[in-house]
Design a protein around this motif. Structure first.
Motif, PDB file in Angstrom:
ATOM      1  N   VAL A   1      -7.278 -32.742  15.523  1.00  0.00           N
ATOM      2  CA  VAL A   1      -7.994 -31.190  15.299  1.00  0.00           C
ATOM      3  C   VAL A   1      -9.111 -30.953  15.689  1.00  0.00           C
ATOM      4  N   THR A   2     -10.567 -32.622  15.566  1.00  0.00           N
ATOM      5  CA  THR A   2     -11.169 -32.327  16.128  1.00  0.00           C
ATOM      6  C   THR A   2     -11.530 -33.660  16.273  1.00  0.00           C
ATOM      7  N   THR A   3     -13.264 -33.735  17.126  1.00  0.00           N
ATOM      8  CA  THR A   3     -13.286 -35.456  17.576  1.00  0.00           C
ATOM      9  C   THR A   3     -15.030 -35.579  16.155  1.00  0.00           C
ATOM     10  N   ILE A   4     -14.344 -36.427  15.664  1.00  0.00           N
ATOM     11  CA  ILE A   4     -15.239 -37.548  14.445  1.00  0.00           C
ATOM     12  C   ILE A   4     -16.102 -38.177  15.438  1.00  0.00           C
ATOM     13  N   ARG A   5     -18.582 -37.735  14.956  1.00  0.00           N
ATOM     14  CA  ARG A   5     -18.453 -38.382  15.992  1.00  0.00           C
ATOM     15  C   ARG A   5     -18.509 -39.897  14.859  1.00  0.00           C
ATOM     16  N   PRO A   6     -20.108 -40.970  15.603  1.00  0.00           N
ATOM     17  CA  PRO A   6     -20.933 -41.687  14.728  1.00  0.00           C
ATOM     18  C   PRO A   6     -22.054 -41.530  14.329  1.00  0.00           C
ATOM     19  N   LYS A   7     -22.639 -40.112  14.332  1.00  0.00           N
ATOM     20  CA  LYS A   7     -23.758 -39.969  13.921  1.00  0.00           C
ATOM     21  C   LYS A   7     -23.136 -37.927  14.024  1.00  0.00           C
ATOM     22  N   THR A   8     -23.637 -37.560  12.028  1.00  0.00           N
ATOM     23  CA  THR A   8     -23.240 -36.514  12.006  1.00  0.00           C
ATOM     24  C   THR A   8     -24.574 -35.305  12.888  1.00  0.00           C
ATOM     25  N   GLU A   9     -24.156 -34.117  12.661  1.00  0.00           N
ATOM     26  CA  GLU A   9     -25.048 -32.863  13.582  1.00  0.00           C
ATOM     27  C   GLU A   9     -26.450 -33.493  13.090  1.00  0.00           C
ATOM     28  N   PHE A  10     -26.523 -33.980  11.914  1.00  0.00           N
ATOM     29  CA  PHE A  10     -27.938 -33.744  11.079  1.00  0.00           C
ATOM     30  C   PHE A  10     -28.592 -35.374  11.375  1.00  0.00           C
ATOM     31  N   LYS A  11     -28.143 -36.050  12.231  1.00  0.00           N
ATOM     32  CA  LYS A  11     -28.352 -36.997  12.362  1.00  0.00           C
ATOM     33  C   LYS A  11     -27.802 -38.088  12.152  1.00  0.00           C
ATOM     34  N   SER A  12     -27.076 -38.166  10.744  1.00  0.00           N
ATOM     35  CA  SER A  12     -26.272 -39.130   9.904  1.00  0.00           C
ATOM     36  C   SER A  12     -25.687 -40.239   9.738  1.00  0.00           C
ATOM     37  N   PRO A  13     -25.367 -41.251  10.003  1.00  0.00           N
ATOM     38  CA  PRO A  13     -24.845 -42.122   9.663  1.00  0.00           C
ATOM     39  C   PRO A  13     -23.368 -41.004   9.468  1.00  0.00           C
ATOM     40  N   THR A  14     -21.967 -41.656  10.079  1.00  0.00           N
ATOM     41  CA  THR A  14     -21.074 -40.839   9.607  1.00  0.00           C
ATOM     42  C   THR A  14     -20.005 -41.305   8.924  1.00  0.00           C
ATOM     43  N   ILE A  15     -20.694 -41.418   7.061  1.00  0.00           N
ATOM     44  CA  ILE A  15     -20.151 -42.040   6.392  1.00  0.00           C
ATOM     45  C   ILE A  15     -19.492 -41.307   5.682  1.00  0.00           C
ATOM     46  N   LEU A  16     -17.512 -41.401   5.333  1.00  0.00           N
ATOM     47  CA  LEU A  16     -16.689 -40.226   4.406  1.00  0.00           C
ATOM     48  C   LEU A  16     -16.412 -40.971   3.317  1.00  0.00           C
ATOM     49  N   SER A  17     -16.021 -40.076   2.458  1.00  0.00           N
ATOM     50  CA  SER A  17     -15.785 -39.996   1.133  1.00  0.00           C
ATOM     51  C   SER A  17     -14.338 -40.065   1.281  1.00  0.00           C
ATOM     52  N   VAL A  18     -12.976 -41.115   0.925  1.00  0.00           N
ATOM     53  CA  VAL A  18     -11.574 -41.082   1.334  1.00  0.00           C
ATOM     54  C   VAL A  18     -11.217 -41.218   0.254  1.00  0.00           C
ATOM     55  N   ALA A  19      -9.757 -40.240   0.762  1.00  0.00           N
ATOM     56  CA  ALA A  19      -8.648 -39.566  -0.208  1.00  0.00           C
ATOM     57  C   ALA A  19      -7.587 -40.035  -0.544  1.00  0.00           C
ATOM     58  N   GLY A  20      -7.405 -41.154   0.283  1.00  0.00           N
ATOM     59  CA  GLY A  20      -6.285 -41.796   0.287  1.00  0.00           C
ATOM     60  C   GLY A  20      -6.501 -43.120   1.738  1.00  0.00           C
ATOM     61  N   ARG A  21      -5.028 -43.295   1.581  1.00  0.00           N
ATOM     62  CA  ARG A  21      -5.140 -44.482   2.590  1.00  0.00           C
ATOM     63  C   ARG A  21      -3.354 -44.983   2.961  1.00  0.00           C
ATOM     64  N   LYS A  22      -3.317 -44.758   3.948  1.00  0.00           N
ATOM     65  CA  LYS A  22      -1.938 -45.722   4.809  1.00  0.00           C
ATOM     66  C   LYS A  22      -1.918 -46.523   5.466  1.00  0.00           C
TER      67      LYS A  22
ATOM     68  N   MET B   1     -32.014 -38.973  -4.141  1.00  0.00           N
ATOM     69  CA  MET B   1     -32.097 -39.055  -3.787  1.00  0.00           C
ATOM     70  C   MET B   1     -32.081 -40.410  -2.901  1.00  0.00           C
ATOM     71  N   ARG B   2     -32.369 -41.193  -3.823  1.00  0.00           N
ATOM     72  CA  ARG B   2     -33.158 -42.581  -4.663  1.00  0.00           C
ATOM     73  C   ARG B   2     -31.570 -43.478  -4.182  1.00  0.00           C
ATOM     74  N   ARG B   3     -30.634 -42.508  -5.099  1.00  0.00           N
ATOM     75  CA  ARG B   3     -29.481 -43.238  -5.785  1.00  0.00           C
ATOM     76  C   ARG B   3     -28.108 -43.356  -5.347  1.00  0.00           C
ATOM     77  N   VAL B   4     -28.641 -41.739  -4.897  1.00  0.00           N
ATOM     78  CA  VAL B   4     -26.561 -41.640  -3.852  1.00  0.00           C
ATOM     79  C   VAL B   4     -26.715 -41.941  -3.070  1.00  0.00           C
ATOM     80  N   ARG B   5     -25.495 -42.082  -2.027  1.00  0.00           N
ATOM     81  CA  ARG B   5     -25.540 -43.043  -0.737  1.00  0.00           C
ATOM     82  C   ARG B   5     -25.265 -41.412  -0.498  1.00  0.00           C
ATOM     83  N   LEU B   6     -24.241 -41.815   1.221  1.00  0.00           N
ATOM     84  CA  LEU B   6     -23.591 -41.258   1.959  1.00  0.00           C
ATOM     85  C   LEU B   6     -21.906 -41.365   1.719  1.00  0.00           C
ATOM     86  N   GLY B   7     -21.651 -40.302   1.688  1.00  0.00           N
ATOM     87  CA  GLY B   7     -20.354 -40.446   0.999  1.00  0.00           C
ATOM     88  C   GLY B   7     -19.651 -40.142  -0.092  1.00  0.00           C
TER      89      GLY B   7
END
Length: 258
Positions: free
Chosen positions: A86-107, A245-251
């Motif tokens: 549906v789309t391309t996911i890149r290593p950086k977000t549109e705001f230049k942060s590392p792309t770290i995504l919350s996991v909802a499940g695994r297979k 900001m000090r305690r919360v990580r990306l994802g």
């Protein structure tokens, strides 16, 4: 949010070096910088979490052992494992942060992640495209109490009072995640900083140049805290945002419920 998703979107666009076409001259355009992300150790032994592809209002205190996926190479977000892209996911977000995504499940060979992609709040990525991390913290927002709680390994550690969406532009409910941590120059309606979320508020008027993304952000006006006054975002004090900001990580997973 003080012009909320509208103004925040413009601010974030500036942070990313994006064009802000569509933002009026009367819209605040603060300069922002991406906050440095705390280093996390990779793990291959973190227990899997249950798939939960649909939005839910279940409290985040149940999300013990939560995972995040650090995208290391360009890859395709798919509707299912090996399914339609549906789309391309890149290593950086549109705001230049590392792309770290919350996991909802695994297979096997795949991870189901929460995304900010409009129309696809979850999607599948090949596990070879990145690295799994454990997420020690989670956030729960109670809209009725207008409170934001932080949990560390399932134990509540902090509670903050917040402003929420006004009638007609309510803060969306469901399961989301933090995508970007942005610091803002002084003198703007956003206070010190912004935590961008995967959430969207579709009722926000469009044409702002940054879309309809929702965030948790600070405000210089503490009098609005605890009120339903925003365009969908969550506002907290500068002190609260600096702590987050000090305690919360990306994802970090964020659950918002009524």
């Amino acid at each position: 949010m003080s012009a909320d998703a509208a103004r925040w979107a413009c601010a974030a666009a500036v942070a990313a070096g994006l064009a802000t076409a569509g933002c009026g001259a009367d819209v605040e355009r603060p300069r922002t910088t991406t906050a440095k992300e705390p280093q996390a150790a990779a793990t291959s032994t973190t227990p899997a979490v249950r798939p939960s592809p649909s939005a839910s209002s279940a409290p985040a205190r149940r999300l013990r052992g939560a995972l995040a996926f650090h995208v290391r190479r360009r890859t395709q977000l798919r509707l299912g494992p090996g399914g339609k892209a549906v789309t391309t996911i890149r290593p950086k977000t549109e705001f230049k942060s590392p792309t770290i995504l919350s996991v909802a499940g695994r297979k096997p060979g795949w991870v189901l992640v929460r995304t900010s992609v409009a129309g696809h709040h979850v999607g599948w990525l090949p596990s070879r495209a990145g690295v799994l991390f454990s997420e020690p913290r989670s956030i729960v927002v109670d809209l009725s109490r207008r409170s934001l709680s932080v949990f560390h390994h399932g134990r509540q550690t902090d509670v903050y009072k917040v402003a929420v969406g006004a009638p007609g532009t309510e803060t969306p409910t469901g399961r989301f995640a933090v995508t970007d941590r942005l610091r803002v120059q002084p003198g703007t309606p956003y206070g010190c900083c912004i935590l961008a979320l995967t959430a969207h508020q579709p009722k926000i008027a469009q044409g702002w140049g940054g879309g309809d993304r929702v965030a948790i952000h600070a405000t210089p006006d503490d009098s609005v805290i605890g009120q339903a006054v925003s365009h969908g975002c969550l506002r907290a004090t500068n002190k609260a945002l600096r702590q987050l900001m000090r305690r919360v990580r990306l994802g970090t997973p964020v659950t918002i419920h009524a």
